[in-house]
Design an enzyme around this catalytic site. Structure first.
Site, PDB file in Angstrom:
ATOM      1  N   THR A   1       0.825  -1.215   0.000  1.00  0.00           N
ATOM      2  CA  THR A   1       0.000   0.000   0.000  1.00  0.00           C
ATOM      3  C   THR A   1       0.857   1.262   0.000  1.00  0.00           C
ATOM      4  O   THR A   1       0.494   2.280  -0.592  1.00  0.00           O
ATOM      5  CB  THR A   1      -0.931  -0.012   1.231  1.00  0.00           C
TER       6      THR A   1
ATOM      7  N   SER B   1       1.697  -7.380  -0.921  1.00  0.00           N
ATOM      8  CA  SER B   1       2.397  -8.394  -0.124  1.00  0.00           C
ATOM      9  C   SER B   1       1.733  -9.776  -0.094  1.00  0.00           C
ATOM     10  O   SER B   1       2.410 -10.755   0.211  1.00  0.00           O
ATOM     11  CB  SER B   1       2.728  -7.880   1.272  1.00  0.00           C
TER      12      SER B   1
ATOM     13  N   THR C   1       1.737  -4.535   4.160  1.00  0.00           N
ATOM     14  CA  THR C   1       1.618  -4.883   5.580  1.00  0.00           C
ATOM     15  C   THR C   1       1.055  -6.290   5.811  1.00  0.00           C
ATOM     16  O   THR C   1       1.247  -6.855   6.879  1.00  0.00           O
ATOM     17  CB  THR C   1       0.725  -3.870   6.311  1.00  0.00           C
ATOM     18  N   ASP C   2       0.353  -6.842   4.809  1.00  0.00           N
ATOM     19  CA  ASP C   2      -0.322  -8.131   5.037  1.00  0.00           C
ATOM     20  C   ASP C   2       0.656  -9.240   5.435  1.00  0.00           C
ATOM     21  O   ASP C   2       0.362 -10.046   6.318  1.00  0.00           O
ATOM     22  CB  ASP C   2      -1.079  -8.574   3.778  1.00  0.00           C
TER      23      ASP C   2
HETATM   24  N1  ASP Z   1      -2.736  -5.511   0.766  1.00  0.00           N
HETATM   25  C1  ASP Z   1      -1.650  -4.609   0.985  1.00  0.00           C
HETATM   26  C2  ASP Z   1      -0.333  -5.369   0.937  1.00  0.00           C
HETATM   27  O1  ASP Z   1      -0.047  -6.072   1.888  1.00  0.00           O
HETATM   28  C3  ASP Z   1      -1.793  -3.978   2.307  1.00  0.00           C
HETATM   29  C4  ASP Z   1      -0.660  -3.105   2.690  1.00  0.00           C
HETATM   30  O2  ASP Z   1       0.301  -2.913   2.004  1.00  0.00           O
HETATM   31  O3  ASP Z   1      -0.766  -2.571   3.762  1.00  0.00           O
HETATM   32  O4  ASP Z   1       0.389  -5.212  -0.011  1.00  0.00           O
END
Ligand code: ASP
Length: 324
Positions: free
Chosen positions: A12, A54, A86-87
């Site tokens: 993100t 991610s 973050t995932d």
């Molecule tokens: N879905 C996104 C990822 O993990 C969420 C994020 O980056 O916070 O790439």
């Protein structure tokens, strides 16, 4: 002047929102527009190693990151910042923690709000991560995760909220440091462990969650020669429903390592209950209890141990203790 290597991997923090509110990567990573606010002290060397959401990160990419960072040891780099979705950030962070035997700071960060959203946390987290990677005190603390002004260890941090910017938490122990305008302050020291440098990663290491009335079929289907290892997020202190015991025995008969953690958010799994499916029986059957890691981290640890060629008691000892 300190040299900080920046490795962008996507997530993100590298995405933007369209007019309908949908968030996706664009052709250019918005982080490439970041203007170094520390020009007098820090030289930033930036590489866009991937641009992946991610959920697309796999152990192969984690290994690629590890290899890139190992090269940095001979390049006179003083610290590394990795931006990441973050995932699965906690899994990449822990993979690197287990496989890089270096003492320079390695810091992962990400964002919960994409680059053009109101209240976007990306640039702030990125700046805090750079500050942390440049801090002398961050060295020798293993891989760190910096989000929302807090410093967490890769070993214990986990994503706890789907959208809140305060999503990264360390259950049981809490963060080990804080980032403020004046710099980074650490107030805890992590017990160190020995890293296992690996050259390849194995596949087919599974993670399964236990539940009341758990059906045995999933475990039974894993009892085959492809399966390298299984982690089970067990109930409470480390117990399983009796219905799965036969399937579990089949896995153990095939010498497939089975590792148990608790599905509880806090505390550690232990063999304390002595009833059918209780921890005492599971331990006697040959299940390995992993102390203090969540399911996804225990899976990374098992995968790294197997990839390093550990087996039997050596593997069990490596996986059991979060600080080994
Ligand atoms: N879905 C996104 C990822 O993990 C969420 C994020 O980056 O916070 O790439």
């Amino acid at each position: 002047m300190k040299k900080i290597l920046i490795l962008h991997t996507g997530g993100t923090i590298a995405m933007s929102e369209d007019e309908h509110g949908a968030v996706a990567p664009g052709s250019e990573n918005p982080l490439n527009q970041f203007v170094n606010p520390f020009t007098t002290d820090l030289k930033l060397i930036t590489e866009n190693i991937f641009n992946l959401p991610s959920p697309h990160m796999e152990p192969q990419q984690m290994l690629q990151l590890q290899k890139r960072i190992m090269l940095a040891i001979d390049e006179g780099i003083d610290g590394v910042v990795i931006t990441h979705g973050t995932d699965t950030l906690e899994e990449t962070a822990y993979f690197l923690d287990l496989t890089i035997p270096t003492t320079f700071p390695i810091v992962l960060t990400g964002a919960m709000r994409s680059a053009n959203e109101i209240g976007s946390d990306g640039l702030h987290n990125f700046r805090c991560a750079i500050q942390t990677a440049a801090s002398k005190q961050a060295a020798g603390k293993g891989v760190l995760v910096v989000m929302n002004d807090e410093v967490h260890t890769a070993r214990y941090v986990t994503k706890t909220h789907t959208t809140n910017v305060a999503t990264f938490r360390t259950p049981t122990f809490g963060p080990i440091g804080l980032v403020s305008k004046n710099g980074v302050t650490f107030f805890e020291q992590l017990l160190l462990h020995t890293a296992l440098p690996i050259e390849h990663v194995v596949d087919h290491v599974y993670l399964i969650k236990a539940y009341a009335g758990m059906d045995p079929e999933l475990l039974a289907n894993l009892a085959n020669s492809n399966t390298q290892g299984v982690v089970i997020e067990a109930l409470g202190a480390g117990n399983l429903p009796p219905r799965v015991l036969d399937a579990l025995q089949k896995l153990l008969d095939l010498n497939i390592p089975v590792v148990l953690v608790s599905r509880c958010f806090n505390g550690i799994a232990q063999d304390v209950y002595d009833y059918q499916g209780g921890g005492v029986q599971l331990s006697q059957m040959g299940v390995t209890f992993c102390h203090g890691l969540n399911g996804q981290k225990a899976r990374i640890k098992l995968l790294v141990g197997l990839s390093a060629g550990l087996s039997g008691q050596e593997l069990a000892t490596f996986v059991t203790d979060a600080v080994s």
